[in-house]
Design a protein around this motif. Structure first.
Motif, PDB file in Angstrom:
ATOM      1  N   ASN A 100       4.382  99.640  97.899  1.00  0.00           N
ATOM      2  CA  ASN A 100       3.731 100.842  97.897  1.00  0.00           C
ATOM      3  C   ASN A 100       4.677 102.102  98.209  1.00  0.00           C
ATOM      4  OD1 ASN A 100       6.254 101.484 100.413  1.00  0.00           O
ATOM      5  ND2 ASN A 100       4.525  99.683 101.852  1.00  0.00           N
ATOM      6  N   HIS A 101       4.556 102.947  97.864  1.00  0.00           N
ATOM      7  CA  HIS A 101       5.414 104.101  97.854  1.00  0.00           C
ATOM      8  C   HIS A 101       6.460 104.430  98.161  1.00  0.00           C
ATOM      9  CE1 HIS A 101       3.548 105.375 101.119  1.00  0.00           C
ATOM     10  NE2 HIS A 101       4.478 106.207 101.404  1.00  0.00           N
ATOM     11  N   ARG A 102       6.515 103.430  99.072  1.00  0.00           N
ATOM     12  CA  ARG A 102       8.140 104.065  99.720  1.00  0.00           C
ATOM     13  C   ARG A 102       9.132 102.365  99.742  1.00  0.00           C
ATOM     14  NH1 ARG A 102       8.476 106.952 103.843  1.00  0.00           N
ATOM     15  NH2 ARG A 102      10.297 105.587 105.174  1.00  0.00           N
ATOM     16  N   GLY A 103       8.312 101.053  98.428  1.00  0.00           N
ATOM     17  CA  GLY A 103       9.082 100.578  97.513  1.00  0.00           C
ATOM     18  C   GLY A 103       8.888  99.658  97.981  1.00  0.00           C
ATOM     19  N   LYS A 104       9.333  98.401  97.319  1.00  0.00           N
ATOM     20  CA  LYS A 104       9.161  96.862  96.606  1.00  0.00           C
ATOM     21  C   LYS A 104       9.591  96.442  97.605  1.00  0.00           C
ATOM     22  CE  LYS A 104       7.423  93.780  92.606  1.00  0.00           C
ATOM     23  NZ  LYS A 104       6.828  94.388  91.504  1.00  0.00           N
ATOM     24  N   ALA A 105       9.361  94.886  97.892  1.00  0.00           N
ATOM     25  CA  ALA A 105      10.123  93.951  98.748  1.00  0.00           C
ATOM     26  C   ALA A 105       9.349  91.802  98.066  1.00  0.00           C
ATOM     27  CB  ALA A 105      10.635  94.018 100.320  1.00  0.00           C
ATOM     28  N   CYS A 106      10.622  91.699  97.705  1.00  0.00           N
ATOM     29  CA  CYS A 106       9.632  90.315  96.860  1.00  0.00           C
ATOM     30  C   CYS A 106      10.572  89.250  97.803  1.00  0.00           C
ATOM     31  CB  CYS A 106       9.882  90.542  95.663  1.00  0.00           C
ATOM     32  SG  CYS A 106       9.859  88.360  94.489  1.00  0.00           S
ATOM     33  N   LEU A 107       9.600  88.088  97.925  1.00  0.00           N
ATOM     34  CA  LEU A 107       9.720  86.706  99.190  1.00  0.00           C
ATOM     35  C   LEU A 107       9.734  85.773  98.507  1.00  0.00           C
ATOM     36  CD1 LEU A 107      11.489  86.273 101.681  1.00  0.00           C
ATOM     37  CD2 LEU A 107       9.241  85.702 103.059  1.00  0.00           C
ATOM     38  N   GLN A 108      11.554  84.800  97.673  1.00  0.00           N
ATOM     39  CA  GLN A 108      10.512  83.908  96.867  1.00  0.00           C
ATOM     40  C   GLN A 108      11.365  82.354  97.859  1.00  0.00           C
ATOM     41  OE1 GLN A 108      12.568  83.959  93.229  1.00  0.00           O
ATOM     42  NE2 GLN A 108      12.288  81.329  92.742  1.00  0.00           N
ATOM     43  N   ILE A 109      10.342  82.223  98.272  1.00  0.00           N
ATOM     44  CA  ILE A 109      11.081  80.650  99.098  1.00  0.00           C
ATOM     45  C   ILE A 109      10.867  79.054  98.495  1.00  0.00           C
ATOM     46  CG2 ILE A 109      10.298  79.231 101.268  1.00  0.00           C
ATOM     47  CD1 ILE A 109       8.535  81.689 101.868  1.00  0.00           C
ATOM     48  N   ASP A 110      11.999  78.885  98.771  1.00  0.00           N
ATOM     49  CA  ASP A 110      12.550  77.492  97.621  1.00  0.00           C
ATOM     50  C   ASP A 110      12.503  76.939  98.349  1.00  0.00           C
ATOM     51  OD1 ASP A 110      12.951  76.384  94.906  1.00  0.00           O
ATOM     52  OD2 ASP A 110      14.897  76.141  95.628  1.00  0.00           O
ATOM     53  N   GLN A 111      12.854  74.897  98.671  1.00  0.00           N
ATOM     54  CA  GLN A 111      13.467  74.315  98.963  1.00  0.00           C
ATOM     55  C   GLN A 111      14.827  74.459  99.665  1.00  0.00           C
ATOM     56  OE1 GLN A 111      12.333  70.550  97.421  1.00  0.00           O
ATOM     57  NE2 GLN A 111      11.516  69.645 100.351  1.00  0.00           N
ATOM     58  N   ARG A 112      15.760  75.414  99.063  1.00  0.00           N
ATOM     59  CA  ARG A 112      16.920  75.574  99.786  1.00  0.00           C
ATOM     60  C   ARG A 112      17.499  76.798  99.460  1.00  0.00           C
ATOM     61  NH1 ARG A 112      18.187  70.517 101.319  1.00  0.00           N
ATOM     62  NH2 ARG A 112      20.858  71.423 101.003  1.00  0.00           N
ATOM     63  N   ALA A 113      16.421  77.383  99.730  1.00  0.00           N
ATOM     64  CA  ALA A 113      17.187  78.445  99.930  1.00  0.00           C
ATOM     65  C   ALA A 113      15.841  79.454  99.667  1.00  0.00           C
ATOM     66  CB  ALA A 113      18.178  79.535  98.973  1.00  0.00           C
ATOM     67  N   ILE A 114      15.772  80.763 100.597  1.00  0.00           N
ATOM     68  CA  ILE A 114      14.978  82.258 100.438  1.00  0.00           C
ATOM     69  C   ILE A 114      15.378  83.236 100.094  1.00  0.00           C
ATOM     70  CG2 ILE A 114      13.008  83.135 101.584  1.00  0.00           C
ATOM     71  CD1 ILE A 114      13.134  81.069 103.535  1.00  0.00           C
ATOM     72  N   LEU A 115      15.298  83.552  98.437  1.00  0.00           N
ATOM     73  CA  LEU A 115      15.569  84.546  98.569  1.00  0.00           C
ATOM     74  C   LEU A 115      14.650  86.290  98.401  1.00  0.00           C
ATOM     75  CD1 LEU A 115      17.454  86.291  96.609  1.00  0.00           C
ATOM     76  CD2 LEU A 115      15.987  86.044  94.567  1.00  0.00           C
ATOM     77  N   LEU A 116      15.005  87.272  99.375  1.00  0.00           N
ATOM     78  CA  LEU A 116      14.632  88.087  99.404  1.00  0.00           C
ATOM     79  C   LEU A 116      15.367  89.446  98.623  1.00  0.00           C
ATOM     80  CD1 LEU A 116      12.767  90.683 101.310  1.00  0.00           C
ATOM     81  CD2 LEU A 116      14.305  90.269 102.812  1.00  0.00           C
ATOM     82  N   GLU A 117      14.917  90.895  97.524  1.00  0.00           N
ATOM     83  CA  GLU A 117      15.119  90.957  96.926  1.00  0.00           C
ATOM     84  C   GLU A 117      14.406  92.947  97.210  1.00  0.00           C
ATOM     85  OE1 GLU A 117      17.371  89.723  92.716  1.00  0.00           O
ATOM     86  OE2 GLU A 117      14.964  89.683  93.026  1.00  0.00           O
ATOM     87  N   SER A 118      15.116  93.695  97.432  1.00  0.00           N
ATOM     88  CA  SER A 118      14.076  94.719  97.759  1.00  0.00           C
ATOM     89  C   SER A 118      14.347  96.074  97.154  1.00  0.00           C
ATOM     90  CB  SER A 118      13.865  95.041  99.543  1.00  0.00           C
ATOM     91  OG  SER A 118      14.950  95.148 100.197  1.00  0.00           O
ATOM     92  N   ASN A 119      13.225  97.242  97.331  1.00  0.00           N
ATOM     93  CA  ASN A 119      14.429  98.677  96.956  1.00  0.00           C
ATOM     94  C   ASN A 119      13.388  99.567  97.887  1.00  0.00           C
ATOM     95  OD1 ASN A 119      11.444  98.660  95.530  1.00  0.00           O
ATOM     96  ND2 ASN A 119      12.840  99.892  94.886  1.00  0.00           N
ATOM     97  N   GLY A 120      13.925 100.862  97.403  1.00  0.00           N
ATOM     98  CA  GLY A 120      13.148 102.031  98.910  1.00  0.00           C
ATOM     99  C   GLY A 120      13.897 101.789  99.885  1.00  0.00           C
ATOM    100  N   TYR A 121      12.247 102.483 100.901  1.00  0.00           N
ATOM    101  CA  TYR A 121      13.523 102.502 102.264  1.00  0.00           C
ATOM    102  C   TYR A 121      13.650 101.171 102.504  1.00  0.00           C
ATOM    103  CZ  TYR A 121      12.919 107.041 100.731  1.00  0.00           C
ATOM    104  OH  TYR A 121      12.842 108.336 100.297  1.00  0.00           O
ATOM    105  N   GLY A 122      13.156  99.906 102.722  1.00  0.00           N
ATOM    106  CA  GLY A 122      13.542  98.991 103.077  1.00  0.00           C
ATOM    107  C   GLY A 122      11.929  98.619 104.472  1.00  0.00           C
ATOM    108  N   GLU A 123      11.055  98.723 104.544  1.00  0.00           N
ATOM    109  CA  GLU A 123       9.735  98.825 104.623  1.00  0.00           C
ATOM    110  C   GLU A 123       9.617  97.740 104.816  1.00  0.00           C
ATOM    111  OE1 GLU A 123       5.062  99.699 105.401  1.00  0.00           O
ATOM    112  OE2 GLU A 123       6.468 101.305 104.682  1.00  0.00           O
TER     113      GLU A 123
END
Length: 161
Positions: A100-123
């Motif tokens: 949204n206008h406050r930022g972006k967050a992307c969650l990728q789920i794998d069998q061995r790890a979860i990756l969360l990348e984000s920018n902006g205000y953290g919502e």
């Protein structure tokens, strides 16, 4: 390989402004044994990242021993079910995204790890972390770039006699 090999999220920001968390499901007995000494987990993952063969293979075996496979479909479907009514939520190439206008967050789920990348205000980041806390699993989150780590939920220590 136990780590995610993520595609970089193209969000039009400098990489140094992006937050990145890796989350692992640690075996309960191992987590209990190392309670209060979580830095050892952080150091193991950090050492693995910077090592070369043959040491890298040894460290990978250690990581495989202390981590458990993540139930990808269970967690994926739980999060989708909880977010399906949000207009700023979508799925792209198997990744869960809140944008949204406050930022972006992307969650990728794998069998061995979860990756969360984000920018902006953290919502979006906070939303994904809160949803992961609501699952029955407790993940160790690691931010290698800033040397931060910790459990998403406090560990419950069993009584020892």
């Amino acid at each position: 390989m136990f780590r995610l090999q993520p595609d970089r999220i193209n969000i039009g920001m400098r990489v140094d402004e992006m937050k990145r968390y890796e989350m692992y499901l640690i075996d309960e007995q191992v987590a209990d044994f190392f309670y209060g000494r979580e830095r050892k987990f952080y150091n193991l993952f950090k050492e693995y990242e910077g090592s070369a063969p043959p040491k890298k293979e040894i460290l990978e075996k250690q990581i495989d021993f202390i981590t458990k496979p993540i139930p990808v479909l269970t967690i994926h479907s739980q999060i989708i079910r909880l977010l399906e009514g949000r207009q700023d939520f979508y799925i792209r190439q198997g990744k869960l995204v809140i944008e949204n206008h406050r930022g972006k967050a992307c969650l990728q789920i794998d069998q061995r790890a979860i990756l969360l990348e984000s920018n902006g205000y953290g919502e979006g980041e906070n939303t994904f972390l809160d949803l992961l806390k609501k699952t029955e699993y407790n993940f160790l989150a690691i931010d290698r770039e800033n040397g931060r780590y910790g459990w998403l939920k406090p560990l419950k220590r069993g009584l020892r006699l």
